[in-house]
Write a protein that holds these residues in place. Structure first.
Motif, PDB file in Angstrom:
ATOM      1  N   THR A   1     -10.293  39.529  14.290  1.00 49.98           N
ATOM      2  CA  THR A   1     -11.603  40.124  14.236  1.00 49.98           C
ATOM      3  C   THR A   1     -12.425  39.625  13.196  1.00 49.98           C
ATOM      4  OG1 THR A   1     -10.699  42.313  15.254  1.00 49.98           O
ATOM      5  CG2 THR A   1     -12.996  42.419  14.009  1.00 49.98           C
ATOM      6  N   ILE A   2     -13.814  39.217  13.824  1.00 49.77           N
ATOM      7  CA  ILE A   2     -14.562  38.561  12.535  1.00 49.77           C
ATOM      8  C   ILE A   2     -15.632  39.548  12.399  1.00 49.77           C
ATOM      9  CG2 ILE A   2     -15.834  36.710  11.886  1.00 49.77           C
ATOM     10  CD1 ILE A   2     -12.899  36.144  11.960  1.00 49.77           C
TER      11      ILE A   2
ATOM     12  N   VAL B   1     -10.552  36.430  19.771  1.00 48.67           N
ATOM     13  CA  VAL B   1     -11.146  36.913  18.871  1.00 48.67           C
ATOM     14  C   VAL B   1     -12.195  37.914  19.281  1.00 48.67           C
ATOM     15  CG1 VAL B   1     -12.893  35.734  17.376  1.00 48.67           C
ATOM     16  CG2 VAL B   1     -11.110  34.324  17.737  1.00 48.67           C
ATOM     17  N   ASN B   2     -12.466  38.919  18.284  1.00 50.91           N
ATOM     18  CA  ASN B   2     -13.188  40.210  18.616  1.00 50.91           C
ATOM     19  C   ASN B   2     -14.367  39.884  17.606  1.00 50.91           C
ATOM     20  OD1 ASN B   2     -11.620  41.048  20.615  1.00 50.91           O
ATOM     21  ND2 ASN B   2     -10.195  42.066  19.186  1.00 50.91           N
TER      22      ASN B   2
ATOM     23  N   GLU C   1     -10.299  46.309   8.828  1.00 49.80           N
ATOM     24  CA  GLU C   1     -10.845  46.081  10.159  1.00 49.80           C
ATOM     25  C   GLU C   1     -11.500  45.017  10.762  1.00 49.80           C
ATOM     26  OE1 GLU C   1     -13.552  49.652  10.681  1.00 49.80           O
ATOM     27  OE2 GLU C   1     -12.444  50.555   8.847  1.00 49.80           O
ATOM     28  N   ALA C   2     -11.416  44.038   9.734  1.00 52.69           N
ATOM     29  CA  ALA C   2     -11.800  42.666   9.933  1.00 52.69           C
ATOM     30  C   ALA C   2     -10.890  41.729   9.212  1.00 52.69           C
ATOM     31  CB  ALA C   2     -13.411  42.368   9.837  1.00 52.69           C
ATOM     32  N   ASP C   3     -10.552  40.536  10.077  1.00 53.66           N
ATOM     33  CA  ASP C   3     -10.032  39.298   9.489  1.00 53.66           C
ATOM     34  C   ASP C   3     -10.711  38.590   8.422  1.00 53.66           C
ATOM     35  OD1 ASP C   3      -7.034  40.043  10.683  1.00 53.66           O
ATOM     36  OD2 ASP C   3      -8.277  39.984  12.330  1.00 53.66           O
ATOM     37  N   ALA C   4     -11.888  38.588   8.654  1.00 51.65           N
ATOM     38  CA  ALA C   4     -12.616  37.597   7.746  1.00 51.65           C
ATOM     39  C   ALA C   4     -14.127  38.079   7.853  1.00 51.65           C
ATOM     40  CB  ALA C   4     -12.545  36.404   8.181  1.00 51.65           C
ATOM     41  N   GLY C   5     -15.087  37.917   7.058  1.00 56.00           N
ATOM     42  CA  GLY C   5     -16.485  38.057   7.076  1.00 56.00           C
ATOM     43  C   GLY C   5     -17.334  36.674   7.085  1.00 56.00           C
TER      44      GLY C   5
ATOM     45  N   VAL D   1     -12.135  31.651  11.708  1.00 50.32           N
ATOM     46  CA  VAL D   1     -11.243  31.700  12.729  1.00 50.32           C
ATOM     47  C   VAL D   1      -9.988  30.767  12.030  1.00 50.32           C
ATOM     48  CG1 VAL D   1     -10.198  31.518  14.949  1.00 50.32           C
ATOM     49  CG2 VAL D   1     -12.554  32.576  14.518  1.00 50.32           C
ATOM     50  N   GLU D   2     -10.266  29.633  11.923  1.00 50.77           N
ATOM     51  CA  GLU D   2      -9.459  28.704  11.426  1.00 50.77           C
ATOM     52  C   GLU D   2      -8.490  28.998  10.023  1.00 50.77           C
ATOM     53  OE1 GLU D   2     -11.432  25.006  10.897  1.00 50.77           O
ATOM     54  OE2 GLU D   2     -11.915  24.828  13.296  1.00 50.77           O
TER      55      GLU D   2
END
Length: 346
Positions: free
Chosen positions: A5-6, A34-35, A98-102, A317-318
């Protein structure tokens, strides 16, 4: 492969939702695992989704934020006053898991300050750094840091930047021992100021694949995978490169438009020019990593268009898929353990 999740700061940058939302939708089509969470003023984000004939769903949702950090907002405004900004809420989503990255195209200084305040730094990291990739004549990329977050650096900071840069290349380029070079005014060990000389000594003993000193022309040669320098030098080098690239493009365009014969020459050279433009297109390299934070944050150029902002999200994502945070933590931990052992031995 697990779903990611981004969180996207939908309000950041020069163009706001008009660019960020479209880029996010392209990412959803490109990556089925990917969300996306669009963070920003809900009415504005909803209007853009409606214009693109898309509705929220299981892979796309809106997280409302009532404020926007403007490009000219002072740091104290972004950090202490606008606590419900899209930038701040994006970082909070990463902090809460709640998100893997911003990803944000907002004010660089504000993004670094807010992200550092919310996420803190990884254990063993004293200062976060800004890293990005540049095209190399080898056909690959050269990763460079710091690009402006730290104007004054010690030799120890440069060592940490090298560790983080090597971890970044390992994560996204899948090179386990990327080469590292220290940006200097000459290749010889005796060149540079005291900080550079001391940093060279630390890098030699670090266990990294240290190439030695490199000069400015090595950045685009692809001599090493990672070029390390302080933020003052790095930012000047980056902005100089951007200015030169713009000048080159304008001069080339003007030369081909001079008269009928030059326009005809441009027509015959079109395929070569198109390939050349694609290789050096700055949009392909958009997205700088804020390394050293306890979370993956990507800074997009403020003027990014849809394609460029999409590249910034792809970088996020990467980095998550490559286990960037784990790699940095492991490398810093290993170096710390090595330093303790050497201290005991001494």
């Amino acid at each position: 492969m697990r779903e990611l999740t981004i969180a996207v700061d939908a309000m950041g940058g020069d163009h706001g939702p008009h660019v960020t939302v479209k880029s996010a939708l392209n990412i959803l089509r490109r990556y089925q695992d990917v969300n996306i969470v669009l963070v920003g003023l809900e009415p504005a984000v909803e209007a853009e989704l409606k214009a693109n004939r898309v509705a929220v769903g299981s892979r796309l949702r809106i997280h409302h934020a009532s404020e926007i950090v403007k490009m000219d907002d002072p740091l104290n405004v972004a950090l202490r006053i606008k606590k419900d900004s899209s930038m701040r809420q994006m970082a909070e989503l990463v902090k809460r898991g709640e998100a893997d990255a911003g990803v944000s195209a907002g004010n660089t200084g504000a993004l670094m300050a807010v992200s550092r305040f919310v996420l803190k730094t990884l254990p063993g990291i004293e200062r976060p750094a800004i890293a990005s990739s540049l095209p190399a004549s080898t056909g690959g990329r050269t990763y460079m840091l710091d690009l402006g977050a730290n104007v004054d650096c010690s030799a120890g900071h440069l060592l940490q930047f090298a560790i983080m840069g090597a971890s970044l290349v390992s994560a996204v380029e899948h090179k386990e021992r990327p080469s590292v070079g220290l940006l200097n005014i000459g290749e010889e060990d005796i060149k540079g100021n005291d900080v550079a000389k001391r940093a060279g000594e630390l890098l030699k003993a670090s266990g990294l694949n240290f190439h030695g000193n490199v000069e400015g022309n090595d950045i685009y040669k692809g001599t090493v995978d990672v070029v390390v320098c302080d933020g003052f030098v790095g930012n000047v080098a980056l902005k100089t490169s951007e200015g030169l690239a713009k000048l080159f493009a304008e001069e080339l365009r003007g030369s081909f438009r001079k008269n009928y014969f030059t326009k005809l020459a441009a027509l015959f050279a079109w395929s070569v020019l198109r390939a050349f433009k694609h290789k050096l297109d700055p949009r392909r390299y958009n997205g700088a990593s804020l390394l050293g934070l306890n979370g993956v944050i990507i800074k997009s150029h403020g003027s990014a268009d849809v394609y460029a902002f999409e590249q910034a999200i792809s970088k996020a994502v990467e980095e998550v898929r490559g286990g960037l945070l784990r790699r940095i933590a492991d490398h810093v931990g290993n170096h710390h353990a090595q330093s303790i052992e050497e201290g005991h031995a001494a």
